[in-house]
Design an enzyme around this catalytic site. Structure first.
Site, PDB file in Angstrom:
ATOM      1  N   VAL A 172      -2.502   9.977  -7.428  1.00 35.26           N
ATOM      2  CA  VAL A 172      -2.295  10.489  -6.791  1.00 35.26           C
ATOM      3  C   VAL A 172      -1.100  10.340  -6.628  1.00 35.26           C
ATOM      4  CG1 VAL A 172      -1.064  10.405  -4.179  1.00 35.26           C
ATOM      5  CG2 VAL A 172      -3.221  10.115  -4.528  1.00 35.26           C
TER       6      VAL A 172
ATOM      7  N   HIS B 216      -3.882   4.259  -1.987  1.00 38.83           N
ATOM      8  CA  HIS B 216      -4.216   3.486  -1.927  1.00 38.83           C
ATOM      9  C   HIS B 216      -4.904   4.085  -0.541  1.00 38.83           C
ATOM     10  CE1 HIS B 216      -1.745   0.355  -3.023  1.00 38.83           C
ATOM     11  NE2 HIS B 216      -2.637  -0.079  -3.838  1.00 38.83           N
TER      12      HIS B 216
ATOM     13  N   LEU C  28       0.528  -1.477  -0.309  1.00 36.59           N
ATOM     14  CA  LEU C  28       0.139   0.462   0.003  1.00 36.59           C
ATOM     15  C   LEU C  28       1.159   1.343   0.174  1.00 36.59           C
ATOM     16  CD1 LEU C  28      -2.871  -1.411   2.554  1.00 36.59           C
ATOM     17  CD2 LEU C  28      -2.723  -1.809  -0.018  1.00 36.59           C
TER      18      LEU C  28
END
Ligand code: PAF
Length: 284
Positions: A176, A37, A33
């Site tokens: 992102v 996420h 992650l």
């Protein structure tokens, strides 16, 4: 945070939540992650009563020469991040729990999955649609949240739940990025230092297309693609797999930017395959 490893127990937990009138948001992941996420989890946390995250490295979406075996699986760190993000249930099944040895039913999308990554990773989206269907049956969420970095996957998910009448809303959240523009990805950690520096080429190519459309009013996708190619060619470690400019909904190639166009590319930096995209709008 509860950790559940069996499909049956996941279904029981979902039934419990639903019986209590609670809405379930679901973030499916393959673990390893990162901030991308976590941004999905934060959004999901705010929009439902219960947040379920799955961590499952799905073997059926990897080709025989791809990185299934070496895909990073830092479970303890992932578990810590999930805890911090307010996850209620971490669903972490084994391959045997998800796929019977004689598994023989597949979910196949036949239009949106043909081009872009689908053309270069045969069978990949069949693996994704099949596993996401299985995960949705296990988690029974009201909302399932995906990242825009995998734009083709997101479009296929929307189509799948529509065509198969699945009672779940697909939510797609923005990419992102690292401060230099590289899209966050679990595979970024494969990059050696010099490769990491050159990995910004994907974003630089997309920025070039954005500037040409917005700043110079250039609409022909042929010119945009050529300019993006030139950017990639300036980075010696980059090997271009594809640059496509397609209608953002149908994913069919377009000649000019009128309705929103998805500019998407895949580039190998050394042995690491990276993807990125942006949506171009004519502003007209
Ligand atoms: O985007 C991913 O991480 C995977 O493709 C998904 C949706 C978890 C299915 O394995």
């Amino acid at each position: 945070m509860e950790i559940i490893r069996s499909v049956h127990r996941m279904q029981e937990a979902a039934a419990r939540f639903r019986a209590a009138g609670e809405r379930i948001a679901f973030v499916p992941t393959m673990g390893c992650l990162h901030e991308g996420h976590l941004s999905l989890m934060r959004w999901a946390r705010r929009h439902a009563d219960r947040l379920v995250v799955s961590i499952f490295v799905n073997p059926t979406q990897f080709g025989p020469k791809e990185d299934y075996r070496r895909y990073p699986r830092p479970f303890r760190e992932d578990r810590r991040l999930c805890q911090g993000a307010g996850v209620d249930v971490l669903f972490h099944p084994s391959v045997r729990a998800m796929y019977r040895a004689d598994h023989s039913v597949w979910v196949v999308e036949e239009a949106l999955s043909q081009g872009l990554c689908g053309a270069h990773r045969p069978g990949h989206f069949r693996g994704v649609t099949t596993v996401v269907t299985k995960l949705l049956h296990a988690v029974q969420p009201d909302l399932a949240v995906f990242g825009q970095k995998d734009a083709q996957q997101a479009a296929i998910m929307r189509r799948m739940v529509l065509d198969l009448n699945m009672p779940v809303r697909i939510v797609v959240r923005p990419i992102v990025r690292e401060p230099d523009g590289l899209a966050m990805s679990s595979r970024n950690r494969y990059l050696a230092p010099e490769e990491r520096v050159q990995a910004v080429c994907l974003r630089r190519a997309l920025e070039t297309a954005e500037r040409m459309v917005k700043g110079q009013g250039i609409r022909q996708t042929r010119r945009l693609r050529a300019a993006m190619r030139r950017v990639i060619s300036r980075y010696p470690l980059a090997r271009l797999e594809y640059i496509e400019l397609v209608d953002a909904e149908s994913l069919k190639p377009v000649k000019t930017v009128k309705s929103p166009v998805l500019a998407a590319l895949a580039v190998r930096i050394g042995a690491t395959r990276l993807i990125d995209n942006t949506v171009l709008k004519s502003g007209a």
